[in-house]
Design a protein around this motif. Structure first.
Motif, PDB file in Angstrom:
ATOM      1  N   ARG A 114     -41.588   5.336  12.846  1.00 34.11           N
ATOM      2  CA  ARG A 114     -42.743   6.205  13.064  1.00 34.11           C
ATOM      3  C   ARG A 114     -43.820   5.882  12.035  1.00 34.11           C
ATOM      4  NH1 ARG A 114     -40.623  12.256  11.419  1.00 34.11           N
ATOM      5  NH2 ARG A 114     -40.361  11.850   9.200  1.00 34.11           N
ATOM      6  N   SER A 166     -43.302   6.371   8.283  1.00 35.61           N
ATOM      7  CA  SER A 166     -41.985   5.989   7.768  1.00 35.61           C
ATOM      8  C   SER A 166     -42.100   5.317   6.400  1.00 35.61           C
ATOM      9  CB  SER A 166     -41.312   5.025   8.743  1.00 35.61           C
ATOM     10  OG  SER A 166     -40.216   4.413   8.142  1.00 35.61           O
ATOM     11  N   GLN A 203     -37.414   7.367  21.628  1.00 37.39           N
ATOM     12  CA  GLN A 203     -38.665   7.506  20.869  1.00 37.39           C
ATOM     13  C   GLN A 203     -38.695   8.841  20.120  1.00 37.39           C
ATOM     14  OE1 GLN A 203     -41.371   7.005  24.105  1.00 37.39           O
ATOM     15  NE2 GLN A 203     -41.159   4.794  24.137  1.00 37.39           N
ATOM     16  N   LEU A 213     -39.172   9.743  16.197  1.00 37.59           N
ATOM     17  CA  LEU A 213     -40.290  10.623  15.863  1.00 37.59           C
ATOM     18  C   LEU A 213     -39.832  11.819  15.028  1.00 37.59           C
ATOM     19  CD1 LEU A 213     -43.160  10.121  16.742  1.00 37.59           C
ATOM     20  CD2 LEU A 213     -42.825  11.690  18.644  1.00 37.59           C
ATOM     21  N   GLN A 238     -48.307   6.819  17.271  1.00 39.47           N
ATOM     22  CA  GLN A 238     -47.172   7.449  16.592  1.00 39.47           C
ATOM     23  C   GLN A 238     -46.165   6.460  15.998  1.00 39.47           C
ATOM     24  OE1 GLN A 238     -45.791  10.669  19.369  1.00 39.47           O
ATOM     25  NE2 GLN A 238     -47.715  10.098  20.339  1.00 39.47           N
ATOM     26  N   PHE A 239     -46.179   5.218  16.522  1.00 42.25           N
ATOM     27  CA  PHE A 239     -45.170   4.255  16.074  1.00 42.25           C
ATOM     28  C   PHE A 239     -45.796   2.971  15.513  1.00 42.25           C
ATOM     29  CE2 PHE A 239     -42.862   6.448  19.657  1.00 42.25           C
ATOM     30  CZ  PHE A 239     -41.992   7.149  18.850  1.00 42.25           C
TER      31      PHE A 239
END
Lengths: 339, 513
Positions: free
Chosen positions: A143, A146, A201, A205, A225-226
């Motif tokens: 994510r 991270s 996913q 998340l 988001q990733f």
């Protein structure tokens, strides 16, 4: 009597010559006529995953252009579960091999499942893939916020402690990628299957899993988001959409094979081989539809990157599928419950 | 994702212009929901080509209206004939049918309608107001927390079994065993499927539901002349007074409606959870906090309000992750995703910036659907309740035909029709031998989900069981589970002691006199 015999013989010979084409007509003409008339009715498509997934969206995008070329519509049936086994069993064993029953599957994970579960049908004797629509490379992702900013950091961490890795299924190209990466770098990845792209996913998340491994197209569609850290391929075709994420092989000097998912249309082998004209029409129009602007526009609407569109014919698909089977056999001990 | 009053007003005005599609969709959804085996997801898949050809706002209004109303429709047969229309209304049978047996069918229907619509209305309005804050909420419930949520539902088996613990637990464990049929969650290897392809994906819920409840109930009906025992048949003309009586009960228990609706909404937000879990958890929670838990199962109004409000609270909840992060919360939301993406809508946070009228519009259309539902369905309760006076020679063949079709329609397997009949025999035997059918059903429904979350949690913890107690929220939920088991026991002990004291005081008083 002699004349009768003679006449009779002549009559028989002449009649046979005259009647031959007529007698043979039911066997020859309908087939030719059928090939010309094909297709005459709606296609029924088996999708071995659930509705609302990537396969449905891609199939519908493709059939928007294809149905116009064929002059017929497509109806879909969904058979999710058991890693695709239900859909394939349903298609191979319970659908008429008549050229109107098709399957739209994901060759990567489903061929691995085929190799691991050893079902009672055989590829390519019972069915063949004839129109690959895309190549979707597997990728390692995290994510956005991270702590891991590179694939090297991920591997370093996995050398200390097994890293929880969210995957769609254990028998999946992305999972094989993680297993192979672990093997070659002496790191350990604890694979946790979530049963599909969406829940995988979500697991990344919400922090339940440290990292995830999935086909790249879905990750790029959620790039807000990733972040992609590495790609299991020789080349990252989506470099501009993944902040130049490197390939795993380039970073670690490994020689992992390309681990992609790849969707394709399939049809029964028996029908394709006994109706070459009709099959050629089906395959040619599928290719034309895939190369049309209409398809590209519809594909883009699904959020998938158009760079992943990649046509492949029967031969290409068969080679790809057999490579997947070989790969699955290599890692069979960790991909199956028996291992 | 900021609050924009002007946008909401515009959307409300626009939803009025879409009443031409919302009203028929609501009526259609109620009928579909009342037929066991026909769900919103099935219906929308069949109608998908039609919705793809509609304008986007019309398609969304149509789909949300059908979705919301099917959840209400499922409660109608659950109450009148002890046959839940879908998994979400299975818990409604627990108190709904006993009310019908007491001759209060009309009041029970009103309770169901008001709880469903008000519960749905409250949560869809809450979602409109709180969407930016709700979106991340689903992320707090991970696999460990979901294990506990499942335990909440499963605890209901123990509660139901309280009058005959051994039989109740046997029924529950039998259900759990059936729920284990299918491929395993890790390697997808078939187990206990006896080679039937149709069982690879587990026992089909609809066939189990239809068999255990609907067809098994028709077997019992054959023994009578009317759907309910003749003593419970009210032959008087339909009266508004009974409708008003039902509304009054709802007002009395308004708080039940609100908080169980929010339970439903929260469970809906978690991708993969759904109306069935929500209704069982709603029922269990309502019973746990009740001052009279012993009345549940006897035709107690909150026993209808809680599951119905919770399963309608789910509808808006499942759309939150779809709109906010592009991940559908349930099967119906997944179908809606196809329509949105087909129209080129990019789901996720960007949607709120690029097309806010769509992101919020869905919830406004849902709110409008619930308003329409309340006004269209409430007057019909008077007439619907008269179904119970229909002779069984007419209703039984009708129910068997429709439910068998329903069993087939769900997956289009002939196998499911036979399976429904097998479950019917099982259900009939269970009823006749006083085993709880609902206990079996809870096992079948929640067992596979419990297993899935449990295995995932254990894999995350790399086999360490303490992972189940590793999260704060999870531990709070565990404490609530413990409370929900201990509280009713403490209460019943207190009541028994008080009764004993009264009895001994009375005896003492008697001996003195």
């Amino acid at each position: 009597m002699a004349s009768f015999d003679r006449l009779s013989r002549r009559a028989i010979l002449g009649g046979a010559l005259a009647a031959g084409p007529l007698l043979a007509a039911p066997f020859v003409l309908p087939r030719r006529a059928a090939a010309q008339a094909y297709p005459e009715r709606t296609f029924r498509v088996v999708i071995p995953t659930g509705q609302g997934g990537g396969a449905e969206r891609l199939a519908r995008a493709h059939d928007a252009a294809w149905s116009k070329l064929l002059g017929q519509n497509f109806e879909y049936e969904f058979f999710p579960g058991a890693g695709g086994q239900i859909g394939y069993e349903m298609f191979v064993n319970r659908r008429e091999p008549d050229g109107y029953n098709l399957l739209f599957g994901n060759m990567g994970p489903e061929m691995i499942m085929y190799a691991v579960q050893e079902p009672d049908y055989t590829f390519p004797d019972d069915y063949i893939y004839f129109c690959r629509t895309d190549i979707d490379d597997s990728a390692v992702f995290v994510r956005r916020d991270s702590e891991y900013e590179s694939i090297e950091q991920v591997v370093d961490a996995a050398k200390q402690n097994p890293l929880n890795t969210a995957v769609s299924r254990i028998p999946h190209p992305a999972s094989i990628g993680m297993l192979a990466l672990g093997e070659q770098t002496q790191s350990e990845f604890n694979l946790i299957p979530y049963g599909g792209g969406n829940p995988t996913q979500v697991a990344v998340l919400n922090g339940e899993a440290d990292i995830g491994a999935l086909p790249i197209a879905g990750i790029v569609a959620l790039s807000d988001q990733f972040r992609v850290l590495g790609v299991f391929s020789d080349r990252n075709i989506l470099a501009d959409k993944t902040e130049n994420a490197p390939t795993v092989n380039a970073v670690f000097g490994t020689s992992l094979p390309d681990l992609s998912s790849s969707r394709s249309w399939a049809v029964h082998t028996a029908w394709a081989d006994s109706n070459p004209d009709a099959f050629a029409k089906l395959a040619d129009t599928a290719k034309q539809a895939l190369e049309s602007d209409e398809f590209r526009a519809a594909y883009e609407k699904t959020g998938a990157p158009i760079e992943t569109i990649a046509f492949g014919d029967r031969e290409t698909c068969t080679t790809y599928a057999q490579n997947m089977i070989e790969l699955a056999n290599r890692y069979k001990s960790v991909l199956s419950a028996d291992g | 994702m900021a609050w924009d009053g002007g946008l909401y007003l515009d959307l409300f005005a626009h939803s009025l212009a879409l009443l031409w599609v919302i009203v028929p969709a609501v009526l259609f959804g109620i009928v579909i929901g009342a037929l066991p085996g026909f769900s919103a997801a099935n219906t929308l898949i069949i109608l998908l080509p039609l919705t793809l050809s509609m304008g986007l706002d019309v398609a969304l209004a149509f789909m949300t209206a059908v979705y919301a109303s099917t959840h209400l429709g499922g409660g109608i047969p659950a109450i009148l004939v002890n046959m839940p229309g879908d998994g979400g209304s299975a818990a409604t049978t627990l108190d709904g049918y006993p009310m019908t047996l007491k001759g209060q069918g009309q009041q029970a229907l009103v309770l169901c309608f008001v709880a469903s619509t008000v519960g749905g209305l409250v949560t869809s309005l809450a979602v409109v107001a709180l969407l930016p804050y709700l979106a991340p909420l689903g992320l707090y419930l991970r696999s460990v927390e979901m294990v506990v949520v499942m335990v909440f539902g499963l605890v209901l088996i123990a509660a139901i079994a309280s009058d005959d613990m051994l039989k109740g637990l046997i029924a529950g464990f039998f259900g759990l065993m059936l729920g284990l049929i299918g491929t395993d969650n890790i390697y997808s290897t078939p187990r206990a499927s006896f080679g039937f392809l149709e069982l690879y994906d587990g026992v089909p819920i609809i066939a189990a539901l239809i068999g255990l409840f609907a067809i098994a109930e028709t077997f019992s009906m054959i023994e009578r002349d009317t759907i309910v025992p003749e003593t419970a048949v009210d032959t008087s003309k339909p009266r508004w007074a009974d409708t008003i009586d039902g509304v009054r009960m709802c007002i009395k228990y308004w708080w039940q409606i609100v908080w169980t609706a929010f339970i439903g909404m929260l469970i809906g937000i978690v991708p993969g959870a759904g109306a069935t879990i929500a209704s069982f958890v709603g029922y269990q929670q309502s019973r746990m906090f009740s001052k009279t838990p012993e009345l549940y199962g006897t035709g107690h109004p909150p026993g209808i309000i809680a599951p119905e409000s919770a399963n309608n609270g789910v509808t808006s909840g499942t759309l939150v992750p779809l709109m906010a992060i592009g991940v559908p919360g349930g099967a119906t939301a997944a179908v809606m995703m196809v329509v949105l993406q087909y129209q080129g809508i990019v789901l996720g946070p960007r949607m709120f910036i690029e097309t806010p009228e769509l992101a919020y519009g869905v919830f406004i259309y849902m709110t409008m659907s619930y308003v329409v539902m309340l006004f269209t369905i409430l007057p019909l309760a008077r007439y619907m309740s008269k179904v119970v006076s229909m002779p069984t020679r007419i209703i039984v063949p009708l129910i068997i035909t429709l439910t068998i079709i329903g069993a087939f329609a769900n997956r289009e397997y002939m196998f499911d029709m036979g399976l429904a009949l097998a479950f019917a025999v099982l259900g009939y035997i269970a009823v006749k031998t006083n085993y709880h059918v609902i206990g079996i059903l809870i096992g079948v429904l929640l067992g596979p989900l419990f297993e899935q979350y449990l295995l995932r949690s254990l894999r995350i913890g790399q086999g360490d069981l303490t992972v189940l107690f590793s999260s704060t929220l999870g531990n709070v939920l565990w404490a609530m589970v413990a409370l929900s088991l201990i509280l009713p026991w403490l209460r019943s002990r207190q009541t028994r002691r008080a009764q004993d004291r009264d009895a001994s005081a009375e005896a003492g008083h008697g001996s003195l006199s």
